[in-house]
Design a protein around this motif. Structure first.
Motif, PDB file in Angstrom:
ATOM      1  N   ASP A 326      22.617   8.009  -5.527  1.00  0.00           N
ATOM      2  CA  ASP A 326      21.683   7.293  -6.147  1.00  0.00           C
ATOM      3  C   ASP A 326      21.190   6.183  -5.345  1.00  0.00           C
ATOM      4  N   LYS A 327      22.083   5.819  -4.706  1.00  0.00           N
ATOM      5  CA  LYS A 327      21.467   4.839  -3.468  1.00  0.00           C
ATOM      6  C   LYS A 327      20.548   5.312  -2.427  1.00  0.00           C
ATOM      7  N   ALA A 328      20.831   6.726  -2.197  1.00  0.00           N
ATOM      8  CA  ALA A 328      19.884   7.346  -1.237  1.00  0.00           C
ATOM      9  C   ALA A 328      18.502   7.511  -1.836  1.00  0.00           C
ATOM     10  N   ASN A 329      18.623   7.812  -3.516  1.00  0.00           N
ATOM     11  CA  ASN A 329      17.235   7.816  -4.184  1.00  0.00           C
ATOM     12  C   ASN A 329      16.398   6.563  -4.355  1.00  0.00           C
ATOM     13  N   VAL A 330      17.401   5.503  -4.491  1.00  0.00           N
ATOM     14  CA  VAL A 330      16.723   4.063  -4.600  1.00  0.00           C
ATOM     15  C   VAL A 330      15.896   3.734  -3.015  1.00  0.00           C
ATOM     16  N   PHE A 331      16.607   4.118  -1.982  1.00  0.00           N
ATOM     17  CA  PHE A 331      15.940   4.140  -0.849  1.00  0.00           C
ATOM     18  C   PHE A 331      14.639   4.666  -0.686  1.00  0.00           C
ATOM     19  N   ASN A 332      14.919   5.951  -1.168  1.00  0.00           N
ATOM     20  CA  ASN A 332      13.553   6.879  -1.128  1.00  0.00           C
ATOM     21  C   ASN A 332      12.494   6.466  -1.851  1.00  0.00           C
ATOM     22  N   GLU A 333      12.783   5.970  -3.041  1.00  0.00           N
ATOM     23  CA  GLU A 333      11.729   5.397  -3.995  1.00  0.00           C
ATOM     24  C   GLU A 333      11.083   4.153  -3.373  1.00  0.00           C
ATOM     25  N   TYR A 334      11.986   3.323  -2.725  1.00  0.00           N
ATOM     26  CA  TYR A 334      11.146   2.144  -2.056  1.00  0.00           C
ATOM     27  C   TYR A 334      10.336   2.517  -0.696  1.00  0.00           C
ATOM     28  N   PHE A 335      11.004   3.371   0.186  1.00  0.00           N
ATOM     29  CA  PHE A 335      10.162   3.958   1.240  1.00  0.00           C
ATOM     30  C   PHE A 335       8.773   4.446   0.813  1.00  0.00           C
ATOM     31  N   SER A 336       8.884   5.349  -0.270  1.00  0.00           N
ATOM     32  CA  SER A 336       7.852   5.858  -0.661  1.00  0.00           C
ATOM     33  C   SER A 336       6.752   4.920  -0.949  1.00  0.00           C
ATOM     34  N   SER A 337       7.251   3.762  -1.821  1.00  0.00           N
ATOM     35  CA  SER A 337       6.360   2.811  -2.175  1.00  0.00           C
ATOM     36  C   SER A 337       5.514   1.955  -1.086  1.00  0.00           C
ATOM     37  N   VAL A 338       5.956   2.097  -0.110  1.00  0.00           N
ATOM     38  CA  VAL A 338       5.372   1.187   1.101  1.00  0.00           C
ATOM     39  C   VAL A 338       4.637   1.809   1.984  1.00  0.00           C
ATOM     40  N   PHE A 339       4.832   3.161   1.920  1.00  0.00           N
ATOM     41  CA  PHE A 339       3.961   4.136   2.826  1.00  0.00           C
ATOM     42  C   PHE A 339       2.657   3.957   2.325  1.00  0.00           C
ATOM     43  N   LYS A 340       1.640   3.994   3.217  1.00  0.00           N
ATOM     44  CA  LYS A 340       0.274   4.032   3.237  1.00  0.00           C
ATOM     45  C   LYS A 340      -0.522   5.252   2.842  1.00  0.00           C
ATOM     46  N   VAL A 341      -1.015   5.365   1.662  1.00  0.00           N
ATOM     47  CA  VAL A 341      -1.513   6.476   1.098  1.00  0.00           C
ATOM     48  C   VAL A 341      -2.964   6.777   1.719  1.00  0.00           C
ATOM     49  N   GLU A 342      -3.545   7.730   2.444  1.00  0.00           N
ATOM     50  CA  GLU A 342      -4.528   8.038   2.976  1.00  0.00           C
ATOM     51  C   GLU A 342      -5.526   8.556   1.972  1.00  0.00           C
ATOM     52  N   PRO A 343      -6.830   7.974   2.066  1.00  0.00           N
ATOM     53  CA  PRO A 343      -7.866   8.333   0.730  1.00  0.00           C
ATOM     54  C   PRO A 343      -8.217  10.137   1.182  1.00  0.00           C
ATOM     55  N   ASP A 344      -8.738  10.463   0.339  1.00  0.00           N
ATOM     56  CA  ASP A 344      -9.096  12.054   0.168  1.00  0.00           C
ATOM     57  C   ASP A 344     -10.317  12.065   0.811  1.00  0.00           C
ATOM     58  N   GLU A 345     -11.252  11.159   1.116  1.00  0.00           N
ATOM     59  CA  GLU A 345     -12.539  11.093   1.540  1.00  0.00           C
ATOM     60  C   GLU A 345     -12.648  11.527   2.854  1.00  0.00           C
ATOM     61  N   ASP A 346     -13.942  11.741   3.466  1.00  0.00           N
ATOM     62  CA  ASP A 346     -13.945  12.134   4.626  1.00  0.00           C
ATOM     63  C   ASP A 346     -13.521  11.084   5.811  1.00  0.00           C
ATOM     64  N   LEU A 347     -12.836  11.417   6.974  1.00  0.00           N
ATOM     65  CA  LEU A 347     -12.503  10.554   7.867  1.00  0.00           C
ATOM     66  C   LEU A 347     -13.592   9.735   8.613  1.00  0.00           C
ATOM     67  N   PRO A 348     -13.539   8.340   8.919  1.00  0.00           N
ATOM     68  CA  PRO A 348     -14.674   7.926   9.669  1.00  0.00           C
ATOM     69  C   PRO A 348     -15.035   8.421  10.892  1.00  0.00           C
ATOM     70  N   THR A 349     -16.163   8.287  11.374  1.00  0.00           N
ATOM     71  CA  THR A 349     -16.757   8.919  12.816  1.00  0.00           C
ATOM     72  C   THR A 349     -16.256   7.817  13.775  1.00  0.00           C
ATOM     73  N   PHE A 350     -15.478   8.382  14.844  1.00  0.00           N
ATOM     74  CA  PHE A 350     -15.198   7.548  15.944  1.00  0.00           C
ATOM     75  C   PHE A 350     -16.105   7.454  17.084  1.00  0.00           C
ATOM     76  N   THR A 351     -16.419   6.748  18.130  1.00  0.00           N
ATOM     77  CA  THR A 351     -17.377   6.839  19.265  1.00  0.00           C
ATOM     78  C   THR A 351     -16.640   7.578  20.086  1.00  0.00           C
ATOM     79  N   THR A 352     -17.557   8.268  20.798  1.00  0.00           N
ATOM     80  CA  THR A 352     -17.080   9.111  21.716  1.00  0.00           C
ATOM     81  C   THR A 352     -16.610   8.498  22.967  1.00  0.00           C
ATOM     82  N   ARG A 353     -15.529   8.828  23.517  1.00  0.00           N
ATOM     83  CA  ARG A 353     -14.854   8.190  24.756  1.00  0.00           C
ATOM     84  C   ARG A 353     -15.625   8.679  25.966  1.00  0.00           C
ATOM     85  N   ASN A 354     -15.770   7.849  26.891  1.00  0.00           N
ATOM     86  CA  ASN A 354     -16.305   8.573  28.297  1.00  0.00           C
ATOM     87  C   ASN A 354     -14.981   9.008  29.136  1.00  0.00           C
ATOM     88  N   PHE A 355     -14.923   9.819  29.949  1.00  0.00           N
ATOM     89  CA  PHE A 355     -14.022  10.107  30.689  1.00  0.00           C
ATOM     90  C   PHE A 355     -14.536  10.692  32.135  1.00  0.00           C
TER      91      PHE A 355
END
Length: 459
Positions: A326-355
């Motif tokens: 039960d304590k493991a489940n409590v830990f799991n519940e808390y860790f899941s609640s603080v994880f950042k949920v990424e949106p389903d929309e398209d990812l932002p466009t990044f600037t092309t890096r020069n190399f």
């Protein structure tokens, strides 16, 4: 719960401090508990303040395995949350704080214990122990009668209730590496891994090595139930102990003054050699603490009677859990609640890096693999696979060839074996009171109620 007579005895400490009382209680085996209660007046003079420091020092120097010191010390200048004070070195609060640090005392009261209308709340009533896990669940209750000091209750834990673990573990430090190397050298790796991808090659390689490890690496249950309580003795100390026993048996057979004197010399020699052996052992641990911190903490744990563990946990609904699952489940519940949920929309466009130059290929050589293996720490634990750092270091010359083949296939395919993506994640209970965050947040309103209750009773 059965009642037991504690047989407390008064303990005398000959320091002429104004108000203090002590008693001792015999515990299991030869363990003893020292309990002290102290009152320091806020108008205490400098001489009495210095005697208080001597009193604490004298109490901690005595041969007690457990020490509990409580009382009203009236040092409002000390912040016990971070063990600091803003006063100068000449102030008695500074000297008292430094003394508690020098004696390695643990102070368990964090909230204010005195409330009076029109005055700042302070933490004056303290609980000290010589081991961190001896006190938990400190609860602040309204004071008795018209007192402006809160009443403190707490649990005193003198021994750890640790379950005996029977998990079998491989002891890689006692493996037969000569036979392991011989079998690895005789294996035709090109034939075994030919025509296989990176994933299949790794599976075939790991399966072959696991069979060899099972045959040549012993399995042990560990020593979880009875940890060692003393440092291992060197050869000279063991010989002196045997000589002491022989001299004692000789004296028992013939009780003469000569035999008694010989026994005393042997006894003193054995005692001295034990101290020297212990000193060298602890010195060696201190010198290698960066390379092998596990050995240091293992020795420290063997010297402590109480250990902090994860106690009851409170979930988001306020319900408490004590079962491990039960304590493991409590830990799991808390860790899941603080994880950042990424949106389903398209990812932002990044600037092309020069190399300036592209990394067209990665060159893997036996020399580079050897350098990477030499950086491994043999005292670290292995991951989900069987490849313990000690095993890899001992058989590095024999493992370079198959590792080179697998790494090159991984680069060519642009994939990693699935086993390389698996890790063990263990939540670690940090220092502090159990349910500290929930407890402090819920107790804020309780403390306010206590303050009002104390003020009303005074009126």
């Amino acid at each position: 719960m059965t009642k037991k007579n504690l047989n407390a005895m008064k303990e005398l400490i000959s320091i002429n401090f104004d108000e203090h009382v002590w008693c001792s209680i015999n515990l299991k085996n030869k363990d003893k508990l020292l309990i002290g209660n102290i009152y320091r007046s806020p108008n205490s003079d400098n001489d009495n303040n210095i005697k208080l420091q001597h009193l604490l020092t004298d109490a901690l120097k005595r041969s007690f395995t457990h020490t509990l010191i409580t009382g009203d010390f009236n040092f409002k200048e000390i912040n016990w949350n971070n063990w600091s004070t803003s006063v100068t070195e000449r102030h008695p609060a500074y000297g008292f704080l430094e003394t508690t640090k020098d004696l390695f005392l643990n102070q368990h009261v964090q909230l204010h214990t005195r409330y009076r209308e029109g005055q700042t709340a302070n933490c004056l009533d303290l609980i000290f122990t010589n081991e961190e896990g001896m006190v938990d669940e400190v609860v602040h209750l309204p004071g008795l009668g018209h007192s402006d000091h809160l009443l403190l209750t707490f649990n005193l834990n003198l021994y750890s209730d640790t379950a005996i673990k029977t998990t079998l573990k491989k002891n890689y430090f006692k493996g037969n590496y000569d036979d392991i190397k011989e079998e690895l050298r005789n294996k035709d790796w090109h034939t075994l891994l030919e025509g296989k991808g990176a994933e299949e090659s790794w599976k075939a390689f790991a399966e072959f090595v696991s069979i060899i490890v099972d045959k040549n690496v012993p399995v042990s249950k560990g020593n979880y139930d009875h940890p060692k309580q003393s440092a291992p003795l060197d050869k000279l100390a063991r010989e002196n102990i045997k000589d002491k026993h022989k001299k004692w048996l000789r004296y028992q057979h013939c009780r003469t003054t000569e035999n008694w004197n010989k026994y005393k010399l042997a006894r003193n020699k054995a005692t001295s050699s034990i101290r020297v052996s212990k000193y060298h052992f602890e010195r060696n641990i201190a010198n290698h603490i960066k390379d092998n911190p596990k050995q240091f903490w293992k020795y420290i744990r063997s010297k402590t009677k109480t250990r902090q563990s994860v106690g009851e946990l409170e979930d988001s609904c306020g319900k408490r859990w004590s079962d491990s699952k039960d304590k493991a489940n409590v830990f799991n519940e808390y860790f899941s609640s603080v994880f950042k949920v990424e949106p389903d929309e398209d990812l932002p466009t990044f600037t092309t890096r020069n190399f300036n130059s592209a990394l067209e290929n990665v060159i893997i050589t036996k020399e580079k693999i050897q350098l990477a293996i030499l950086k491994l720490n043999p005292n670290k634990s292995s991951g989900p696979d069987i490849f313990h750092p000690k095993l890899i270091l001992e058989t590095s010359d024999e493992l370079i060839e198959p590792l080179e083949i697998i790494l090159k296939k991984s680069i060519e395919e642009g994939t990693l074996p699935s086993d390389w993506k698996v890790a063990h994640v263990t939540p670690i209970h940090k220092n502090g009171s159990r349910l500290k965050t929930d407890y402090l947040s819920s107790n804020k309103s309780n403390v306010d109620t206590m303050q009002n209750s104390s003020t009303n009773s005074e009126r």
